[in-house]
Enzyme design. Sequence first.
Site, PDB file in Angstrom:
ATOM      1  N   ARG A   1      22.540 -39.483 -58.619  1.00 36.83           N
ATOM      2  CA  ARG A   1      23.922 -39.523 -59.109  1.00 36.83           C
ATOM      3  C   ARG A   1      23.930 -39.117 -60.562  1.00 36.83           C
ATOM      4  NH1 ARG A   1      24.482 -45.714 -58.328  1.00 36.83           N
ATOM      5  NH2 ARG A   1      22.341 -45.377 -58.995  1.00 36.83           N
TER       6      ARG A   1
ATOM      7  N   CYS B   1      30.097 -33.201 -56.068  1.00 38.50           N
ATOM      8  CA  CYS B   1      29.524 -33.331 -54.718  1.00 38.50           C
ATOM      9  C   CYS B   1      30.517 -33.794 -53.655  1.00 38.50           C
ATOM     10  CB  CYS B   1      28.330 -34.276 -54.756  1.00 38.50           C
ATOM     11  SG  CYS B   1      26.930 -33.550 -55.622  1.00 38.50           S
TER      12      CYS B   1
END
Length: 445
Positions: free
Chosen positions: A154, A263
């Site tokens: 992340r 994403c």
Amino acid sequence: MKIAIIGGGYVGLVSGACFAEFGVSVAVVEADETKRQMLLAGDIPIYEPGLDRLVAENTEAGRLVFPDRLEDGIAGAEIIFIAVGTPARRGDGHADLTYVFAAVEQVMMALDHDAIIVTKSTVPVGTGRKIAALAKELRPDLDIDVAANPEFLREGSAITDFMRPDRVVVGTDSERARAVLRRLYRPLYLIEAPIVFTGLETAELTKYAANGFLAMKITFINEMADLCEKLGADVNDVARGIGLDGRIGRKFLHAGPGFGGSCFPKDTLALMRIAEEAGAPSKLVQSVVAVNDARKASMAARVIAACNGDVKSKRIAVLGLAFKPETDDMREAPSLPLIQGLLAAGAEISAFDPEAMASAKTLLPDGVIFAPDAGAAVLGADAVVLITEWNEFRALAPARLFQSMRGRVVVDLRNVFDPQAMRAAGLDYHGIGRATIDSHTSQQG
Ligand SMILES: NC(=O)c1ccc[n+]([C@@H]2O[C@H](COP(=O)([O-])OP(=O)(O)OC[C@H]3O[C@@H](n4cnc5c(N)ncnc54)[C@H](O)[C@@H]3O)[C@@H](O)[C@H]2O)c1
């Protein structure tokens, strides 16, 4: 071991620096000459906590290099990772594989030894097989194995995520590729990170399934937040009440303005297309995409409603621009439609983000005032909207806000402020899904 990574963006640079930290010799090949020159000069083109130090140390130790020629980068590399972008294709939402196949072609034309090509980019199911076919067609003289090793890091905590992953997924049919990748990831055995070996297609789908599921979790709690507002419940408590259930888990249950980033938006769209084309359409994923799009588009109206239906000529301070804290990434950030909607309704915008101002300036229309800090952004504002939960915003004292602002409206799209303290200071506080916050005290502990 020597490896090459094609693409020095978030994933390529973080993976490259982390593999180098494991002691591997890493060449990161970056096509964008400006970025490459920055990297050579020790400047990191992206904001990611700890990455500058990791890159500097490993470059100095000679384990991490940024060659100008692809040939030099892949010379002697046992593994060649593809970490280029796979954005949503305009018009149909499919993942655009132009960069992936261009990179594979360039590698194959320059390669002079057998190697393993590994996709770290998020690629649709079937891409690995196509890469294998292309490699064979272009270089029948070489023995090339293909694997999919999707990345789950992340932004904002990328280094920790890479160094201490919950799992590593490797999809391949090749025993050689499995053995080499097992060797590459050996340092993670010490912390017992499981390596899940699968077939190519399974690994490719696993990445989309993971992002689809997380996006669904966020979208679910966002819908529950709307329901809380109608029913007089508090979504923070609902999230805690369900999140403490081990079957559900607490993460990704923070109600907010809808997900953005590099994403989730593109991966949910691509998953939707993959499922449709495979003849097994996912109604859940379709709903996640539609609900999230509508949510992001509705945030400006939410702020306008909090301002009694009119923001014409009102100054609105927007705190945060990046799609989440600890990054400068503006891709699909909810702040963009929010600000555009408020401008269209006649508001004046003063905005501040600790890291994303430079990229935001290229994406937002002229007329947005970019303040040097949060204090300057809120000074004289009729309303304050918090949209990215940077830690420094959490520390904004309600009394100081009250003094600095011209108006009283605070719209907290991340539920970071204490509603009672805000209201006690005389502010007109609006959180997300926190209808009962006045009548019941949320009990912690
Ligand atoms: N950003 C994330 O948090 C994240 C997390 C997991 C997976 N992913 C996936 O990883 C992939 C890369 O994402 P990103 O965010 O790092 O993208 P990015 O746009 O930040 O980086 C891609 C880089 O590749 C370079 N590039 C493109 N073609 C090249 C070529 N032929 N040779 C050398 N360099 C080339 C570009 O110049 C760019 O710097 C995507 O598929 C993405 O979905 C991203």
